[in-house]
Scaffold this motif. Structure first.
Motif, PDB file in Angstrom:
ATOM      1  N   VAL A 105       3.411 -25.135 -18.251  1.00  0.00           N
ATOM      2  CA  VAL A 105       3.721 -25.237 -16.827  1.00  0.00           C
ATOM      3  C   VAL A 105       2.670 -24.502 -15.998  1.00  0.00           C
ATOM      4  O   VAL A 105       2.152 -25.035 -15.016  1.00  0.00           O
ATOM      5  N   THR A 106       2.343 -23.286 -16.394  1.00  0.00           N
ATOM      6  CA  THR A 106       1.342 -22.505 -15.657  1.00  0.00           C
ATOM      7  C   THR A 106      -0.023 -23.184 -15.713  1.00  0.00           C
ATOM      8  O   THR A 106      -0.698 -23.310 -14.683  1.00  0.00           O
ATOM      9  N   ASN A 107      -0.434 -23.615 -16.898  1.00  0.00           N
ATOM     10  CA  ASN A 107      -1.726 -24.280 -17.043  1.00  0.00           C
ATOM     11  C   ASN A 107      -1.806 -25.492 -16.121  1.00  0.00           C
ATOM     12  O   ASN A 107      -2.828 -25.719 -15.459  1.00  0.00           O
ATOM     13  N   SER A 108      -0.734 -26.259 -16.066  1.00  0.00           N
ATOM     14  CA  SER A 108      -0.715 -27.465 -15.234  1.00  0.00           C
ATOM     15  C   SER A 108      -0.641 -27.126 -13.748  1.00  0.00           C
ATOM     16  O   SER A 108      -1.339 -27.736 -12.938  1.00  0.00           O
ATOM     17  N   ALA A 109       0.198 -26.161 -13.397  1.00  0.00           N
ATOM     18  CA  ALA A 109       0.333 -25.771 -11.993  1.00  0.00           C
ATOM     19  C   ALA A 109      -0.981 -25.223 -11.434  1.00  0.00           C
ATOM     20  O   ALA A 109      -1.308 -25.465 -10.269  1.00  0.00           O
ATOM     21  N   ASN A 110      -1.725 -24.521 -12.268  1.00  0.00           N
ATOM     22  CA  ASN A 110      -2.991 -23.934 -11.818  1.00  0.00           C
ATOM     23  C   ASN A 110      -4.027 -24.975 -11.432  1.00  0.00           C
ATOM     24  O   ASN A 110      -4.946 -24.679 -10.678  1.00  0.00           O
ATOM     25  N   GLU A 111      -3.889 -26.171 -11.935  1.00  0.00           N
ATOM     26  CA  GLU A 111      -4.899 -27.193 -11.663  1.00  0.00           C
ATOM     27  C   GLU A 111      -4.434 -28.286 -10.703  1.00  0.00           C
ATOM     28  O   GLU A 111      -5.225 -29.149 -10.349  1.00  0.00           O
ATOM     29  N   LEU A 112      -3.184 -28.258 -10.298  1.00  0.00           N
ATOM     30  CA  LEU A 112      -2.682 -29.324  -9.433  1.00  0.00           C
ATOM     31  C   LEU A 112      -3.374 -29.308  -8.075  1.00  0.00           C
ATOM     32  O   LEU A 112      -3.591 -28.257  -7.485  1.00  0.00           O
ATOM     33  N   HIS A 113      -3.653 -30.493  -7.604  1.00  0.00           N
ATOM     34  CA  HIS A 113      -4.269 -30.653  -6.284  1.00  0.00           C
ATOM     35  C   HIS A 113      -3.175 -30.871  -5.240  1.00  0.00           C
ATOM     36  O   HIS A 113      -2.041 -31.200  -5.557  1.00  0.00           O
ATOM     37  N   GLU A 114      -3.557 -30.706  -4.011  1.00  0.00           N
ATOM     38  CA  GLU A 114      -2.627 -30.868  -2.893  1.00  0.00           C
ATOM     39  C   GLU A 114      -1.966 -32.248  -2.901  1.00  0.00           C
ATOM     40  O   GLU A 114      -0.802 -32.400  -2.572  1.00  0.00           O
ATOM     41  N   ASP A 115      -2.715 -33.253  -3.321  1.00  0.00           N
ATOM     42  CA  ASP A 115      -2.195 -34.623  -3.302  1.00  0.00           C
ATOM     43  C   ASP A 115      -1.585 -35.057  -4.635  1.00  0.00           C
ATOM     44  O   ASP A 115      -1.386 -36.241  -4.887  1.00  0.00           O
ATOM     45  N   ALA A 116      -1.234 -34.098  -5.480  1.00  0.00           N
ATOM     46  CA  ALA A 116      -0.632 -34.424  -6.774  1.00  0.00           C
ATOM     47  C   ALA A 116       0.712 -35.108  -6.581  1.00  0.00           C
ATOM     48  O   ALA A 116       1.366 -34.950  -5.541  1.00  0.00           O
ATOM     49  N   ASN A 117       1.107 -35.840  -7.576  1.00  0.00           N
ATOM     50  CA  ASN A 117       2.368 -36.566  -7.558  1.00  0.00           C
ATOM     51  C   ASN A 117       3.517 -35.603  -7.227  1.00  0.00           C
ATOM     52  O   ASN A 117       3.723 -34.612  -7.930  1.00  0.00           O
ATOM     53  N   PRO A 118       4.284 -35.886  -6.179  1.00  0.00           N
ATOM     54  CA  PRO A 118       5.398 -35.007  -5.800  1.00  0.00           C
ATOM     55  C   PRO A 118       6.426 -34.836  -6.919  1.00  0.00           C
ATOM     56  O   PRO A 118       7.045 -33.781  -7.032  1.00  0.00           O
ATOM     57  N   LYS A 119       6.614 -35.858  -7.747  1.00  0.00           N
ATOM     58  CA  LYS A 119       7.564 -35.769  -8.854  1.00  0.00           C
ATOM     59  C   LYS A 119       7.102 -34.719  -9.865  1.00  0.00           C
ATOM     60  O   LYS A 119       7.907 -33.954 -10.392  1.00  0.00           O
ATOM     61  N   ILE A 120       5.794 -34.654 -10.117  1.00  0.00           N
ATOM     62  CA  ILE A 120       5.240 -33.648 -11.033  1.00  0.00           C
ATOM     63  C   ILE A 120       5.447 -32.260 -10.432  1.00  0.00           C
ATOM     64  O   ILE A 120       5.909 -31.339 -11.110  1.00  0.00           O
ATOM     65  N   LYS A 121       5.127 -32.111  -9.156  1.00  0.00           N
ATOM     66  CA  LYS A 121       5.329 -30.825  -8.482  1.00  0.00           C
ATOM     67  C   LYS A 121       6.790 -30.403  -8.556  1.00  0.00           C
ATOM     68  O   LYS A 121       7.104 -29.244  -8.800  1.00  0.00           O
ATOM     69  N   GLU A 122       7.685 -31.362  -8.335  1.00  0.00           N
ATOM     70  CA  GLU A 122       9.121 -31.074  -8.368  1.00  0.00           C
ATOM     71  C   GLU A 122       9.550 -30.617  -9.763  1.00  0.00           C
ATOM     72  O   GLU A 122      10.312 -29.655  -9.894  1.00  0.00           O
ATOM     73  N   GLU A 123       9.069 -31.280 -10.802  1.00  0.00           N
ATOM     74  CA  GLU A 123       9.431 -30.906 -12.177  1.00  0.00           C
ATOM     75  C   GLU A 123       8.912 -29.509 -12.519  1.00  0.00           C
ATOM     76  O   GLU A 123       9.620 -28.717 -13.144  1.00  0.00           O
ATOM     77  N   LEU A 124       7.695 -29.200 -12.114  1.00  0.00           N
ATOM     78  CA  LEU A 124       7.133 -27.868 -12.364  1.00  0.00           C
ATOM     79  C   LEU A 124       7.935 -26.810 -11.600  1.00  0.00           C
ATOM     80  O   LEU A 124       8.224 -25.733 -12.138  1.00  0.00           O
ATOM     81  N   SER A 125       8.298 -27.134 -10.373  1.00  0.00           N
ATOM     82  CA  SER A 125       9.077 -26.204  -9.556  1.00  0.00           C
ATOM     83  C   SER A 125      10.463 -25.981 -10.157  1.00  0.00           C
ATOM     84  O   SER A 125      10.947 -24.841 -10.227  1.00  0.00           O
ATOM     85  N   LYS A 126      11.112 -27.048 -10.606  1.00  0.00           N
ATOM     86  CA  LYS A 126      12.431 -26.935 -11.239  1.00  0.00           C
ATOM     87  C   LYS A 126      12.353 -26.043 -12.472  1.00  0.00           C
ATOM     88  O   LYS A 126      13.204 -25.182 -12.671  1.00  0.00           O
ATOM     89  N   PHE A 127      11.350 -26.264 -13.274  1.00  0.00           N
ATOM     90  CA  PHE A 127      11.170 -25.476 -14.490  1.00  0.00           C
ATOM     91  C   PHE A 127      11.007 -24.001 -14.147  1.00  0.00           C
ATOM     92  O   PHE A 127      11.666 -23.132 -14.705  1.00  0.00           O
ATOM     93  N   THR A 128      10.130 -23.728 -13.193  1.00  0.00           N
ATOM     94  CA  THR A 128       9.851 -22.353 -12.788  1.00  0.00           C
ATOM     95  C   THR A 128      11.096 -21.695 -12.187  1.00  0.00           C
ATOM     96  O   THR A 128      11.392 -20.533 -12.482  1.00  0.00           O
ATOM     97  N   ASN A 129      11.825 -22.432 -11.366  1.00  0.00           N
ATOM     98  CA  ASN A 129      13.044 -21.883 -10.763  1.00  0.00           C
ATOM     99  C   ASN A 129      14.096 -21.570 -11.828  1.00  0.00           C
ATOM    100  O   ASN A 129      14.853 -20.599 -11.683  1.00  0.00           O
ATOM    101  N   ASN A 130      14.148 -22.366 -12.873  1.00  0.00           N
ATOM    102  CA  ASN A 130      15.077 -22.104 -13.970  1.00  0.00           C
ATOM    103  C   ASN A 130      14.739 -20.774 -14.648  1.00  0.00           C
ATOM    104  O   ASN A 130      15.622 -19.946 -14.888  1.00  0.00           O
TER     105      ASN A 130
END
Length: 187
Positions: A105-130
């Motif tokens: 999750v961290t490796n992926s979040a560190n490289e995400l761009h502003e225009d990344a797929n919102p679904k991917i951002k949401e999944e990473l955020s859900k994981f982190t919030n958990n």
């Protein structure tokens, strides 16, 4: 007549997860996924929709693997001591032989761009919030922390986990141990 799958989805997703974990989301190409998973693009699209679908399934697989230490944290009843142990357990979890891979999750979040797929951002955020919720749960076991303290310290710890995950790819055991001990001196 539909063709029969000649692969087991859980097995190919585990291979994809390992690839994403090593390389991150952005760097991993469909060609790399084909090679790593041992199936062609048609099969990938048929089973998972696209690269994003493979990644979301990979996150589920990662979460399942991480469960060995998140369940331990969830069952912990010793507050900060359990939290500190979780950080050490994570370091062990992230090892692949002598190489540390950090956190998918961290490796992926560190490289995400502003225009990344919102679904991917949401999944990473859900994981982190958990994970943050598990940290807060253990902080609540410390009687001297009020609600505000718990929220503030949970934020501090989840951000510290991100730092630890990134640092674990570069620094040695002694340095990582110093980092963890200093995190908990601050709590």
């Amino acid at each position: 007549m539909a063709r029969k799958k000649e692969y087991i989805e859980a097995e190919v997703i585990e291979k994809a997860m390992a690839l994403f974990w090593r390389n991150g989301y952005e760097t991993t190409s469909m060609q790399m996924l084909e090679k790593e998973m041992g199936i062609n693009k048609f099969s990938i699209y048929s089973s998972f929709g696209n690269k994003d679908g493979v990644f979301i399934e990979s996150l589920k697989c990662y979460k399942q693997k991480l469960k060995q230490i998140t369940d331990k944290l969830n069952a912990s009843s010793n507050g900060i001591i359990g939290l500190r142990q979780y950080f050490y357990d994570f370091i062990e979890f992230s090892k692949d032989a002598t190489l540390r891979k950090g956190c998918l999750v961290t490796n992926s979040a560190n490289e995400l761009h502003e225009d990344a797929n919102p679904k991917i951002k949401e999944e990473l955020s859900k994981f982190t919030n958990n994970i943050r919720g598990l940290l807060a749960h253990n902080l609540q076991q410390e009687r001297h922390f009020n609600v505000s303290d718990v929220e503030e310290k949970a934020d501090y710890l989840i951000i510290s986990m991100f730092g630890l995950a990134s640092a674990s790819r570069v620094f040695n055991d002694a340095q990582l141990n110093n980092y963890i001990e200093n995190i908990f001196k601050s709590i």
